[in-house]
Write a protein that holds these residues in place. Structure first.
Motif: not given
Length: 239
Positions: A50-51, A121-127, A129-131, A237-239
């Motif tokens: 998510a982050p 319709t909403e912007t992705y927000n990592k915080e 998502v985590q909550k 994913y992040a590699s």
């Protein structure tokens, strides 16, 4: 994905008994552990990634996350409509059903937000998502661990075995009749450690070929977040 970064622990998988001692009770018990672990691996992957979601990958990550909750729905609907009513004739399944209700509203909120991200319709927000994930996954993962103790082989062997065999067939038919060929099916394949348990899920060879080579092609962008490739290799994913 580093194991030390995973927030949720997996359920230990017991070694299988010899074939002449491997009955329906043990088969269901191990299958339940493995499908529960698929879900836990999925929640871990959502939490870890998510982050890290890069610009342009928000839609794919939302679809990936919704494939995970789609599997939760199908799995629990099958339990509540087929397995639990039968097992309830001998065992107490009430606590499992109460736990299903406990995480329902939190998971619905997570799904609503992810659909909004998909539709832009909403912007992705990592915080956020985590909550939203923590609000339901903490309860759900505890349930996935707790439920296993209610369906041990010893307990399952106390129920009517002819009725149990029928319930298992009905449950298998239920799973096959529900949608998810291009979401649930590939999700399971890329969240299971095939090197540790190579013959699971127990499906015919042609279907296994389809799962490895075709099922993931409808939504290929989703599966880059998964911890495994379709050939079983580990990916990050992040590699």
């Amino acid at each position: 994905m580093s194991p030390t970064s995973d927030p949720y622990s997996l359920i230990p998988v017991p070694p299988p008994s010899p074939d002449d001692q491997h009955d329906n009770a043990e088969a269901l018990y191990i299958d339940m552990i493995l499908i529960h672990n698929v879900l836990i691996v999925g929640f871990n992957s959502i939490a870890v990634n998510a982050p890290l979601v890069r610009p342009g990958d928000e839609y794919a990550f939302a679809g990936y996350s919704l494939a995970c909750t789609e599997l939760v729905h199908t799995h629990h609907d099958g339990e509540e409509s087929i397995l639990f009513p039968f097992l309830q004739t001998k065992l107490d399944m009430s606590h499992n059903q109460e736990q299903h209700e406990a995480f329902g509203s939190g998971m619905a909120a997570f799904e609503t937000y992810m659909r909004s991200v998909q539709s832009k319709t909403e912007t992705y927000n990592k915080e956020k998502v985590q909550k939203l994930l923590n609000d339901f996954a903490d309860i759900l993962v505890q349930h996935l661990h707790d439920e296993i103790s209610t369906i041990t082989p010893e307990k399952l062997r106390t129920v009517d075995q002819a009725g149990f065999a029928k319930a298992l067939k009905d449950h298998e038919a239920y799973a096959k009749s529900h949608p998810g060929l291009f979401t649930i099916f590939p999700f399971v394949m890329v969240h299971h450690d095939h090197k540790a348990t190579p013959n699971w899920p127990p499906i015919p060879a042609p279907l296994r070929w389809f799962a490895r080579n075709i099922a993931g092609l409808r939504h290929p962008s989703y599966w880059k977040f998964a911890p495994y490739k379709f050939n079983g290799d580990v990916q990050v994913y992040a590699s």
